[in-house]
Design an enzyme around this catalytic site. Structure first.
Site, PDB file in Angstrom:
ATOM      1  N   SER A   1      43.204  50.990  41.378  1.00 26.52           N
ATOM      2  CA  SER A   1      43.645  51.294  42.751  1.00 26.52           C
ATOM      3  C   SER A   1      44.618  52.453  42.848  1.00 26.52           C
ATOM      4  CB  SER A   1      44.271  50.066  43.409  1.00 26.52           C
ATOM      5  OG  SER A   1      43.317  49.109  43.605  1.00 26.52           O
TER       6      SER A   1
ATOM      7  N   ASP B   1      36.811  40.004  48.671  1.00 22.50           N
ATOM      8  CA  ASP B   1      37.640  40.394  49.834  1.00 22.50           C
ATOM      9  C   ASP B   1      36.798  40.729  51.062  1.00 22.50           C
ATOM     10  OD1 ASP B   1      36.844  42.905  48.794  1.00 22.50           O
ATOM     11  OD2 ASP B   1      38.858  43.775  48.857  1.00 22.50           O
TER      12      ASP B   1
ATOM     13  N   SER C   1      43.961  55.106  44.386  1.00 26.40           N
ATOM     14  CA  SER C   1      43.866  55.638  45.752  1.00 26.40           C
ATOM     15  C   SER C   1      44.662  54.780  46.732  1.00 26.40           C
ATOM     16  CB  SER C   1      42.416  55.795  46.197  1.00 26.40           C
ATOM     17  OG  SER C   1      41.738  54.578  46.120  1.00 26.40           O
TER      18      SER C   1
ATOM     19  N   GLU D   1      41.087  54.518  54.218  1.00 25.08           N
ATOM     20  CA  GLU D   1      40.107  54.499  53.116  1.00 25.08           C
ATOM     21  C   GLU D   1      38.682  54.322  53.662  1.00 25.08           C
ATOM     22  OE1 GLU D   1      41.128  53.917  49.510  1.00 25.08           O
ATOM     23  OE2 GLU D   1      39.036  54.085  48.911  1.00 25.08           O
TER      24      GLU D   1
ATOM     25  N   ASP E   1      43.109  45.932  47.809  1.00 26.00           N
ATOM     26  CA  ASP E   1      43.922  46.899  47.070  1.00 26.00           C
ATOM     27  C   ASP E   1      45.146  47.329  47.866  1.00 26.00           C
ATOM     28  OD1 ASP E   1      41.907  46.587  45.302  1.00 26.00           O
ATOM     29  OD2 ASP E   1      40.983  48.539  45.656  1.00 26.00           O
TER      30      ASP E   1
HETATM   31  C1  GAF Z   1      37.485  47.740  44.917  1.00 26.20           C
HETATM   32  C2  GAF Z   1      37.676  47.616  46.420  1.00 26.20           C
HETATM   33  F1  GAF Z   1      38.472  48.633  46.882  1.00 26.20           F
HETATM   34  C3  GAF Z   1      38.283  46.270  46.794  1.00 26.20           C
HETATM   35  O1  GAF Z   1      38.327  46.148  48.204  1.00 26.20           O
HETATM   36  C4  GAF Z   1      37.505  45.102  46.179  1.00 26.20           C
HETATM   37  O2  GAF Z   1      36.306  44.883  46.872  1.00 26.20           O
HETATM   38  C5  GAF Z   1      37.254  45.358  44.692  1.00 26.20           C
HETATM   39  O3  GAF Z   1      36.690  46.656  44.442  1.00 26.20           O
HETATM   40  C6  GAF Z   1      36.335  44.328  44.082  1.00 26.20           C
HETATM   41  O4  GAF Z   1      36.944  43.080  44.086  1.00 26.20           O
HETATM   42  O5  GAF Z   1      38.723  47.747  44.284  1.00 26.20           O
END
Ligand code: GAF
Length: 391
Positions: A136, A48, A138, A170, A182
């Site tokens: 996730s 991402d 958070s 965040e 997320d």
């Molecule tokens: C965590 C991060 F919050 C996401 O943005 C992403 O980078 C992920 O790790 C790994 O794919 O969840």
């Protein structure tokens, strides 16, 4: 399975109980109840923040919030999970705030920073998203708060913009340098679908993900591995990717067209491995989309396996517990398995024949006991709805 699921903490199991808790605490009715889910990432890890592709789906596990406006300009937040109430005012909205309340205050801060007028509110919340498991929790909290505050303040904010505001909270308030996946998952996912999301263009496609129809299910197993290094290692991976993009003269690793040529331009074997993961993982997401669009869910399996190997050997973000869980899942009948989430612990997902998740999960539990690891927790994932108002 039930024993394992019961280790997930939901203090208040439904909206009705939450409303009662709100009334007991504030002696008035909430104006509404909102929910936002945790997520599993099916494939596309650490892509991402490289402007790449991801494919998460929302879990049934979610944060619930009952809320009502208050007239004194304060925000009072009660977590039924933590048995605590925190109160803050506008002057307290300083980036760097610590504790769980920072995820709430950060959303107020991000909304105000975007020019929205946000009045005070009472919020009471509960969550059954496992914390620290890479699911996730958070982002679910941020997106639930955002949904509640947007409605209480009659703000017309589109889904993608909500995800971006939650991510800003965040990144800039809590201080975690994450990508958008997320928050996009928690906000934009729909029941029965995975979300194919292009992190550069923010293009989103709901891709049908009917595991039951394909005679399959997705086992999620939380290894419960303490991941102390996650913050520093996550930031280090991100910095390596950005350094690699600079060396290659591209805006982001998403722009690498020819992997072999790119690898020849990089002298450092560690950087080479990081690039290989990101470029190959983006390709796997694009393949996974084709597979799902064609309704060939079973064909996800080799992509999940390859993704895990890439995270283990090239991106180096797995730990022994995670690798063991993936190995045992496969040996036990999973057709494909991979770690999901940021890494250094957390969860694996496994694609298993329908009805087999319990047995595969139980085999992993036994293998953990034999290896001297702590007891994992597992459940079957149900692709669920994104953030919404329930009442
Ligand atoms: C965590 C991060 F919050 C996401 O943005 C992403 O980078 C992920 O790790 C790994 O794919 O969840």
């Amino acid at each position: 399975m039930r024993d394992s699921v019961s280790t997930v903490r939901r203090v208040s199991d439904d909206a009705t109980a939450l409303v009662e808790a709100f009334r007991a605490r504030t002696e008035r009715q909430p104006a509404g109840v909102w929910a936002a889910p945790g997520r599993v990432n099916l494939i596309g890890e650490h892509t991402d923040y490289n402007d790449g592709y991801v494919m998460p789906f929302a879990l049934a596990q979610r944060v619930l919030i009952a809320a009502a406006p208050r007239q004194d300009g304060l925000w009072s937040v009660t977590s039924l999970n933590n048995h605590s109430t925190e109160t803050f005012q506008a002057a307290d909205l300083q980036p760097g705030m610590t504790g769980w309340q920072a995820y709430v205050a950060g959303v107020v801060w991000a909304l105000k920073g975007a020019g929205h007028r946000i009045g005070g509110a009472d919020l009471v919340l509960s969550s059954d998203v496992p914390v620290g498991a890479g699911l996730s929790s958070s982002a679910a909290l941020e997106c639930a708060v955002l949904s509640a505050l947007a409605d209480l303040n009659e703000l017309d904010i589109a889904g993608l913009e909500r995800a971006k505001l939650a991510r800003r909270s965040e990144n800039a308030f809590v201080g975690a340098p994450t990508g958008l996946m997320d928050q996009a998952a928690s906000t934009l996912c729909t029941a029965g679908h995975a979300l194919f999301f292009d992190c550069r263009t923010a293009g989103a496609e709901q891709v049908r993900f009917d595991t039951a129809g394909a005679g399959l299910e997705i086992l999620v197993l939380d290894t419960k591995t303490p991941h102390a290094l996650v913050d520093s290692e996550y930031a280090a991976r991100r910095a390596s990717c950005e350094a690699a993009a600079r060396l290659l003269g591209v805006a982001a690793l998403r722009d690498v067209i020819n992997l072999d040529t790119a690898l020849e331009q990089l002298a450092d074997p560690v950087i080479q491995r990081r690039v290989r993961h990101v470029v190959s993982e983006n390709a796997r997401v694009l393949e996974a989309v084709k597979v799902l669009r064609a309704g060939r869910i079973a064909d996800l399996a080799p992509l999940l396996d390859a993704s895990h190997e890439s995270m283990r050997d090239d991106f180096e973000i797995t730990v022994p517990q995670v690798d063991l869980a993936v190995e045992v899942a496969r040996a036990s009948g999973a057709t494909g398995a991979r770690m999901t989430g940021g890494g250094f612990g957390g969860c694996i997902i496994a694609l298993v024949p329908a009805g087999e998740a319990e047995r595969v999960g139980s085999d992993i539990v036994h293998s953990f006991a034999a290896a001297g690891f702590g007891q994992p927790m597992y459940f079957t994932a149900v692709p669920s709805a994104g953030a919404q108002r329930l009442h």
